[in-house]
Scaffold this motif. Sequence first.
Motif, PDB file in Angstrom:
ATOM      1  N   UNK A   7      -2.359  -0.907   2.546  1.00 50.97           N
ATOM      2  CA  UNK A   7      -2.416  -1.854   1.424  1.00 50.97           C
ATOM      3  C   UNK A   7      -1.893  -1.192   0.154  1.00 50.97           C
ATOM      4  N   UNK A   8      -2.292   0.048  -0.091  1.00 50.13           N
ATOM      5  CA  UNK A   8      -1.797   0.774  -1.269  1.00 50.13           C
ATOM      6  C   UNK A   8      -0.272   0.870  -1.236  1.00 50.13           C
ATOM      7  N   UNK A   9       0.262   1.195  -0.070  1.00 50.65           N
ATOM      8  CA  UNK A   9       1.710   1.334   0.069  1.00 50.65           C
ATOM      9  C   UNK A   9       2.413   0.005  -0.159  1.00 50.65           C
ATOM     10  N   UNK A  10       1.830  -1.082   0.366  1.00 52.95           N
ATOM     11  CA  UNK A  10       2.422  -2.403   0.179  1.00 52.95           C
ATOM     12  C   UNK A  10       2.421  -2.794  -1.293  1.00 52.95           C
ATOM     13  N   UNK A  11       1.322  -2.519  -1.980  1.00 55.30           N
ATOM     14  CA  UNK A  11       1.238  -2.864  -3.406  1.00 55.30           C
ATOM     15  C   UNK A  11       2.234  -2.038  -4.213  1.00 55.30           C
ATOM     16  N   UNK A  12       2.366  -0.761  -3.888  1.00 54.31           N
ATOM     17  CA  UNK A  12       3.333   0.075  -4.597  1.00 54.31           C
ATOM     18  C   UNK A  12       4.746  -0.463  -4.394  1.00 54.31           C
ATOM     19  N   UNK A  13       5.073  -0.819  -3.158  1.00 54.72           N
ATOM     20  CA  UNK A  13       6.406  -1.351  -2.868  1.00 54.72           C
ATOM     21  C   UNK A  13       6.644  -2.663  -3.616  1.00 54.72           C
ATOM     22  N   UNK A  14       5.638  -3.535  -3.642  1.00 54.27           N
ATOM     23  CA  UNK A  14       5.807  -4.817  -4.312  1.00 54.27           C
ATOM     24  C   UNK A  14       5.873  -4.663  -5.827  1.00 54.27           C
ATOM     25  N   UNK A  15       5.138  -3.719  -6.374  1.00 55.58           N
ATOM     26  CA  UNK A  15       5.261  -3.464  -7.816  1.00 55.58           C
ATOM     27  C   UNK A  15       6.705  -3.083  -8.164  1.00 55.58           C
ATOM     28  N   UNK A  16       7.299  -2.234  -7.331  1.00 56.60           N
ATOM     29  CA  UNK A  16       8.687  -1.834  -7.575  1.00 56.60           C
ATOM     30  C   UNK A  16       9.630  -3.014  -7.410  1.00 56.60           C
ATOM     31  N   UNK A  17       9.423  -3.804  -6.358  1.00 49.83           N
ATOM     32  CA  UNK A  17      10.304  -4.939  -6.093  1.00 49.83           C
ATOM     33  C   UNK A  17      10.181  -6.006  -7.169  1.00 49.83           C
ATOM     34  N   UNK A  18       8.956  -6.363  -7.541  1.00 51.49           N
ATOM     35  CA  UNK A  18       8.755  -7.402  -8.555  1.00 51.49           C
ATOM     36  C   UNK A  18       9.335  -6.964  -9.889  1.00 51.49           C
ATOM     37  N   UNK A  19       9.145  -5.700 -10.245  1.00 53.75           N
ATOM     38  CA  UNK A  19       9.739  -5.184 -11.481  1.00 53.75           C
ATOM     39  C   UNK A  19      11.258  -5.297 -11.427  1.00 53.75           C
ATOM     40  N   UNK A  20      11.842  -4.898 -10.320  1.00 48.02           N
ATOM     41  CA  UNK A  20      13.299  -4.931 -10.163  1.00 48.02           C
ATOM     42  C   UNK A  20      13.836  -6.358 -10.210  1.00 48.02           C
ATOM     43  N   UNK A  21      13.114  -7.297  -9.618  1.00 50.28           N
ATOM     44  CA  UNK A  21      13.590  -8.679  -9.584  1.00 50.28           C
ATOM     45  C   UNK A  21      13.593  -9.336 -10.959  1.00 50.28           C
ATOM     46  N   UNK A  22      12.748  -8.863 -11.870  1.00 49.25           N
ATOM     47  CA  UNK A  22      12.801  -9.417 -13.230  1.00 49.25           C
ATOM     48  C   UNK A  22      14.156  -9.151 -13.875  1.00 49.25           C
ATOM     49  N   UNK A  23      14.790  -8.043 -13.511  1.00 47.47           N
ATOM     50  CA  UNK A  23      16.117  -7.761 -14.048  1.00 47.47           C
ATOM     51  C   UNK A  23      17.136  -8.800 -13.581  1.00 47.47           C
TER      52      UNK A  23
END
Length: 225
Positions: A7-23
Amino acid sequence: MTVLTDVDAAIRRLREEVCRLHAELLRYQLVVWTAGNVSARVPGRDLLVIKPSGVAYDELTPENMVVCDLNGRVVDGDHAPSSDTDAQAYVYRHMPHVGGVVHTHSTYATAWASRGEPIPCVLTMMADEFGGDIPVGPFALIGDDSIGRGIVDTLSGNRSPAVLMRNHGVFSIGRTARAAVKAAVMCEDVARTVHIARQLGHPLPIAERDINSLFDRYQNVYGQR
């Protein structure tokens, strides 16, 4: 050494992805200032990752993305989440196939929303992505799950992954956050094209059988499989 759980790994990955998608919202000129947001469901958990409220796009980092439960309560993060969190949490609770939600005030699509008018399916690209007209949802105030209720009521049983919330803007959904961003990008593109077409005359409708054929091909055949 810190050992990350799945779960920690999934959240870390999604934090990176969601941040990137805002761009991508900036890249396609779908947002201004701090408006708009992207969120993603954490697979297998009643959690979502979403943009912090009122933070400038150039200040977004994976670390300041906010993790909330599906009732909109903050689980992890140092910032208040987006003001759309309750609405998007409602969508995730009631549409289990949705893995990402995007909100924009993109210019042309929001102009259609301000008139309360669906965007008619007069382009093959609309048939491909939306399977018909892009519908209009009801007027709803920001701050609770009212917008979410309007999104779910409008899109349930509808092939469109985007809805024009009246007097407000675009909300799009997808199996992933990236798919929801794609729907938002394409919604603005067709909103602009159909607007221009109407300045030139009367856009020609596409027959329902052809819309169905185009949608099936694009969803099930197009691209790499």
